[in-house]
Design an enzyme around this catalytic site. Sequence first.
Site, PDB file in Angstrom:
ATOM      1  N   LEU A 127       0.877  -1.234   0.111  1.00 17.56           N
ATOM      2  CA  LEU A 127       0.072  -0.015   0.152  1.00 17.56           C
ATOM      3  C   LEU A 127       0.793   1.326  -0.151  1.00 17.56           C
ATOM      4  O   LEU A 127       0.837   2.056  -0.943  1.00 17.56           O
ATOM      5  CB  LEU A 127      -0.819  -0.208   1.175  1.00 17.56           C
ATOM      6  CG  LEU A 127      -1.797   0.969   1.658  1.00 17.56           C
ATOM      7  CD1 LEU A 127      -2.985   1.361   0.286  1.00 17.56           C
ATOM      8  CD2 LEU A 127      -2.427   1.295   2.841  1.00 17.56           C
ATOM      9  N   GLU A 129       4.002   3.931  -0.321  1.00 16.14           N
ATOM     10  CA  GLU A 129       4.671   4.607  -1.377  1.00 16.14           C
ATOM     11  C   GLU A 129       5.638   5.616  -0.567  1.00 16.14           C
ATOM     12  O   GLU A 129       5.440   6.165   0.428  1.00 16.14           O
ATOM     13  CB  GLU A 129       3.861   5.287  -2.455  1.00 16.14           C
ATOM     14  CG  GLU A 129       3.241   4.099  -3.182  1.00 16.14           C
ATOM     15  CD  GLU A 129       2.565   4.529  -4.370  1.00 16.14           C
ATOM     16  OE1 GLU A 129       1.713   3.866  -5.253  1.00 16.14           O
ATOM     17  OE2 GLU A 129       2.861   5.965  -4.909  1.00 16.14           O
ATOM     18  N   ALA A 132       3.745   8.707   0.200  1.00 15.63           N
ATOM     19  CA  ALA A 132       2.447   8.290   0.703  1.00 15.63           C
ATOM     20  C   ALA A 132       2.437   7.254   1.807  1.00 15.63           C
ATOM     21  O   ALA A 132       2.198   5.834   1.272  1.00 15.63           O
ATOM     22  CB  ALA A 132       1.336   7.927  -0.531  1.00 15.63           C
ATOM     23  N   TRP A 158       8.564   0.444   1.861  1.00 17.98           N
ATOM     24  CA  TRP A 158       8.443  -0.446   3.017  1.00 17.98           C
ATOM     25  C   TRP A 158       7.619  -1.859   2.988  1.00 17.98           C
ATOM     26  O   TRP A 158       6.572  -2.087   3.827  1.00 17.98           O
ATOM     27  CB  TRP A 158       7.472   0.424   3.962  1.00 17.98           C
ATOM     28  CG  TRP A 158       8.164   1.642   4.262  1.00 17.98           C
ATOM     29  CD1 TRP A 158       7.617   3.051   3.977  1.00 17.98           C
ATOM     30  CD2 TRP A 158       9.381   2.041   4.871  1.00 17.98           C
ATOM     31  NE1 TRP A 158       8.801   3.976   4.270  1.00 17.98           N
ATOM     32  CE2 TRP A 158       9.672   3.329   4.898  1.00 17.98           C
ATOM     33  CE3 TRP A 158      10.137   1.268   5.613  1.00 17.98           C
ATOM     34  CZ2 TRP A 158      10.758   4.057   5.449  1.00 17.98           C
ATOM     35  CZ3 TRP A 158      11.402   1.745   6.068  1.00 17.98           C
ATOM     36  CH2 TRP A 158      11.629   3.256   6.088  1.00 17.98           C
ATOM     37  N   ARG A 268      18.054 -11.942  40.816  1.00 22.09           N
ATOM     38  CA  ARG A 268      19.236 -10.833  41.291  1.00 22.09           C
ATOM     39  C   ARG A 268      18.918 -10.242  42.481  1.00 22.09           C
ATOM     40  O   ARG A 268      17.836  -9.810  42.712  1.00 22.09           O
ATOM     41  CB  ARG A 268      18.866  -9.948  40.213  1.00 22.09           C
ATOM     42  CG  ARG A 268      19.844  -8.708  40.186  1.00 22.09           C
ATOM     43  CD  ARG A 268      21.267  -8.788  40.037  1.00 22.09           C
ATOM     44  NE  ARG A 268      22.122  -7.643  39.971  1.00 22.09           N
ATOM     45  CZ  ARG A 268      23.344  -7.707  39.726  1.00 22.09           C
ATOM     46  NH1 ARG A 268      24.175  -8.607  39.666  1.00 22.09           N
ATOM     47  NH2 ARG A 268      24.277  -6.539  39.844  1.00 22.09           N
ATOM     48  N   GLY A 339      18.842  -3.547  34.562  1.00 27.28           N
ATOM     49  CA  GLY A 339      20.167  -2.788  34.898  1.00 27.28           C
ATOM     50  C   GLY A 339      21.011  -2.823  33.698  1.00 27.28           C
ATOM     51  O   GLY A 339      20.660  -2.824  32.673  1.00 27.28           O
ATOM     52  N   GLU A 363       1.243  -0.254   9.975  1.00 28.10           N
ATOM     53  CA  GLU A 363      -0.177  -0.433   9.862  1.00 28.10           C
ATOM     54  C   GLU A 363      -0.996   0.697  10.325  1.00 28.10           C
ATOM     55  O   GLU A 363      -1.989   0.705  11.023  1.00 28.10           O
ATOM     56  CB  GLU A 363      -0.492  -1.789  10.676  1.00 28.10           C
ATOM     57  CG  GLU A 363       0.264  -2.794  10.323  1.00 28.10           C
ATOM     58  CD  GLU A 363      -0.380  -4.052   9.795  1.00 28.10           C
ATOM     59  OE1 GLU A 363       0.140  -4.809   9.091  1.00 28.10           O
ATOM     60  OE2 GLU A 363      -1.689  -4.216   9.782  1.00 28.10           O
ATOM     61  N   THR A 365       0.300   4.927  11.732  1.00 34.06           N
ATOM     62  CA  THR A 365       1.109   5.315  12.914  1.00 34.06           C
ATOM     63  C   THR A 365       0.118   5.555  13.977  1.00 34.06           C
ATOM     64  O   THR A 365      -1.185   5.440  13.941  1.00 34.06           O
ATOM     65  CB  THR A 365       1.856   6.568  12.737  1.00 34.06           C
ATOM     66  OG1 THR A 365       0.839   7.685  12.587  1.00 34.06           O
ATOM     67  CG2 THR A 365       3.011   6.468  11.562  1.00 34.06           C
TER      68      THR A 365
HETATM   69  C1  LIG Z   1       9.403  -2.104   9.214  1.00 37.28           C
HETATM   70  C2  LIG Z   1       8.190  -1.829   8.604  1.00 37.28           C
HETATM   71  C3  LIG Z   1       7.241  -2.392   7.845  1.00 37.28           C
HETATM   72  C4  LIG Z   1       6.527  -1.890   7.023  1.00 37.28           C
HETATM   73  N1  LIG Z   1       5.559  -2.799   6.337  1.00 37.28           N
HETATM   74  C5  LIG Z   1       4.716  -2.211   5.308  1.00 37.28           C
HETATM   75  C6  LIG Z   1       4.192  -3.073   4.490  1.00 37.28           C
HETATM   76  O1  LIG Z   1       4.200  -4.456   4.501  1.00 37.28           O
HETATM   77  N2  LIG Z   1       3.257  -2.651   3.467  1.00 37.28           N
HETATM   78  C7  LIG Z   1       3.193  -1.217   3.641  1.00 37.28           C
HETATM   79  O2  LIG Z   1       2.054  -0.915   2.819  1.00 37.28           O
HETATM   80  N3  LIG Z   1       3.611  -0.395   4.367  1.00 37.28           N
HETATM   81  C8  LIG Z   1       4.586  -0.855   5.417  1.00 37.28           C
HETATM   82  N4  LIG Z   1       5.081   0.044   5.916  1.00 37.28           N
HETATM   83  C9  LIG Z   1       4.814   1.358   6.154  1.00 37.28           C
HETATM   84  C10 LIG Z   1       4.101   1.831   7.395  1.00 37.28           C
HETATM   85  O3  LIG Z   1       2.705   1.475   7.280  1.00 37.28           O
HETATM   86  C11 LIG Z   1       4.300   3.377   7.193  1.00 37.28           C
HETATM   87  O4  LIG Z   1       5.769   3.688   7.520  1.00 37.28           O
HETATM   88  C12 LIG Z   1       3.375   4.384   8.114  1.00 37.28           C
HETATM   89  O5  LIG Z   1       2.230   4.247   7.713  1.00 37.28           O
HETATM   90  C13 LIG Z   1       3.980   5.855   8.067  1.00 37.28           C
HETATM   91  O6  LIG Z   1       4.000   6.275   6.926  1.00 37.28           O
HETATM   92  P1  LIG Z   1       5.448   6.997   6.626  1.00 37.28           P
HETATM   93  O7  LIG Z   1       6.529   6.199   7.073  1.00 37.28           O
HETATM   94  O8  LIG Z   1       5.224   7.499   5.329  1.00 37.28           O
HETATM   95  O9  LIG Z   1       5.540   8.161   7.642  1.00 37.28           O
HETATM   96  P2  LIG Z   1       4.680   9.712   7.352  1.00 37.28           P
HETATM   97  O10 LIG Z   1       3.113   9.563   6.875  1.00 37.28           O
HETATM   98  O11 LIG Z   1       5.586  10.640   6.597  1.00 37.28           O
HETATM   99  O12 LIG Z   1       4.289  10.263   8.885  1.00 37.28           O
HETATM  100  C14 LIG Z   1       5.553  11.081   9.453  1.00 37.28           C
HETATM  101  C15 LIG Z   1       5.135  11.475  10.855  1.00 37.28           C
HETATM  102  O13 LIG Z   1       3.995  12.434  10.640  1.00 37.28           O
HETATM  103  C16 LIG Z   1       2.970  11.900  11.480  1.00 37.28           C
HETATM  104  N5  LIG Z   1       1.384  12.305  10.537  1.00 37.28           N
HETATM  105  C17 LIG Z   1       1.244  12.146   9.451  1.00 37.28           C
HETATM  106  N6  LIG Z   1      -0.134  12.505   8.934  1.00 37.28           N
HETATM  107  C18 LIG Z   1      -0.553  12.972  10.211  1.00 37.28           C
HETATM  108  C19 LIG Z   1      -1.872  13.684  10.722  1.00 37.28           C
HETATM  109  N7  LIG Z   1      -2.817  13.671   9.708  1.00 37.28           N
HETATM  110  N8  LIG Z   1      -1.894  13.817  11.747  1.00 37.28           N
HETATM  111  C20 LIG Z   1      -0.865  13.702  12.919  1.00 37.28           C
HETATM  112  N9  LIG Z   1       0.240  13.136  12.501  1.00 37.28           N
HETATM  113  C21 LIG Z   1       0.261  12.822  11.403  1.00 37.28           C
HETATM  114  C22 LIG Z   1       2.953  10.390  11.461  1.00 37.28           C
HETATM  115  O14 LIG Z   1       2.161   9.845  12.531  1.00 37.28           O
HETATM  116  C23 LIG Z   1       4.650  10.455  11.790  1.00 37.28           C
HETATM  117  O15 LIG Z   1       4.704  10.643  12.993  1.00 37.28           O
HETATM  118  C24 LIG Z   1       6.034  -0.530   6.996  1.00 37.28           C
HETATM  119  C25 LIG Z   1       7.172   0.518   7.620  1.00 37.28           C
HETATM  120  C26 LIG Z   1       8.001  -0.083   8.542  1.00 37.28           C
HETATM  121  C27 LIG Z   1       8.905   1.069   9.224  1.00 37.28           C
END
Ligand SMILES: Cc1cc2nc3c(=O)[nH]c(=O)nc-3n(C[C@H](O)[C@H](O)[C@H](O)COP(=O)(O)OP(=O)(O)OC[C@H]3O[C@@H](n4cnc5c(N)ncnc54)[C@H](O)[C@@H]3O)c2cc1C
Length: 389
Positions: A127, A129, A132, A158, A268, A339, A363, A365
């Site tokens: 999903l 990008e 995105a 990701w 401990r 510790g 999934e 944040t």
């Molecule tokens: C180890 C790992 C495995 C993953 N596996 C998958 C997978 O299998 N398939 C898949 O599709 N994705 C996957 N992801 C992607 C993951 O779902 C995204 O990283 C996540 O949705 C956050 O998107 P971003 O990294 O682009 O952060 P951003 O969207 O750029 O967000 C950056 C920060 O801004 C905050 N933020 C953004 N918008 C808002 C808002 N409207 N209000 C308040 N705060 C906001 C976010 O909470 C975050 O703290 C994976 C990510 C990791 C790290």
Amino acid sequence: MPADRVMPTSESADLIALTRQLVSKELAPLVDTHEANETFPRETFRLLGEAGLLSLPYPEPYGGGAQPYEVYLQVLEEIATVWASVGVGVSVHALSCFALAEFGTPQQRDQWLPEMLGGDRLGAYCLSEPQAGSDPAGMRARAVRQGDEYVLNGVKAWTTHGGQADLYTVMARTDEGRNGISCFLVPAETPGLESDPPERKMGLTASHTTAIRLTDVRIPVSRRLGAEGEGLRIALKGLDSGRLGIAAVATGLAQAALDAAVGYAQQRETFGRAIIEHQALSFLLADMAAAVEVSRATYLSAARRRDLGLPFTQQASIAKLVATDNAMRVTTDAVQVLGGVGYTRDFPLERYMREAKVMQIFEGTNQIQRMVIGRSLGAKTHIHIAGGT
Ligand SMILES: Cc1cc2nc3c(=O)[nH]c(=O)nc-3n(C[C@H](O)[C@H](O)[C@H](O)COP(=O)(O)OP(=O)(O)OC[C@H]3O[C@@H](n4cnc5c(N)ncnc54)[C@H](O)[C@@H]3O)c2cc1C
């Protein structure tokens, strides 16, 4: 001490006992090597598939275990207590099967679901990008229809199981706007689908996460799941269940940290007593135990709504938020209980802490979970209590 579970049936209690046996015999001996060498345990997923642990919540005609989510999630928690990377992998595999199981035609399900549920074909879910993540509607990957085919171009970011999966559930644009996204099941061997090398991550290093590049990837129309334009709805509906999976994985990780901390605190000694006898520390352990119980109760309550066919989007977001924030706190406190040694790689606690962090990110944040919860509260009609202000 493993979680003391109350299972709905003797059959499901046997399933938990079987899972505990299998993970301690087959998974526990492999964890440190794979995590240290950042190698993907493909054979472990095959083994879980053969044991029927990759298909629990799915219907029997397709090789599923027909288990309620209340049971599937506790099995997942048991796997994650021993190996979080594999727990996440089982949850993501279930997420990648969701679109096919819920939105596929009977022919599509007959053809592809049994091999996925049996563990022969591992799934991935594409999903996000580069531009995105929290805002999937901002995706740019394209799927252009040409006769009986779609041609896909773009970059998905990701991707858990990137470069290891056999089938990719890919969301891509067939038109503009939120309703312009469609869902496709793309075999890994399709020409033009390439995986980047795995991301160099803080934790979960045996779970490979990569960018997937799609360059003129040609697939037959029969590989579209659901109708054109349904892709975002399919993806978000899948995430409701996926978030329950992550809540169970985070609870398993927190249970592992709690077990290790209690075990250590019982042997401990400082000031001539086991540290667990020092009130301030036993209170810390008490808060950790309470957090694990609250996480488990929260995801089980949401799971029971799902099993009853009730709406559960809000409850799934609450479970993901509570369980992953608690896992971060419990794994951090567990390092404190040990510790100095807690801060070394001689014990798994520092790894648990690194693994817990990402559960607050993927999934959706935890800021996004609050957004989902807030929106659903806003959408509800409020009950006015007579006499209240
Ligand atoms: C180890 C790992 C495995 C993953 N596996 C998958 C997978 O299998 N398939 C898949 O599709 N994705 C996957 N992801 C992607 C993951 O779902 C995204 O990283 C996540 O949705 C956050 O998107 P971003 O990294 O682009 O952060 P951003 O969207 O750029 O967000 C950056 C920060 O801004 C905050 N933020 C953004 N918008 C808002 C808002 N409207 N209000 C308040 N705060 C906001 C976010 O909470 C975050 O703290 C994976 C990510 C990791 C790290």
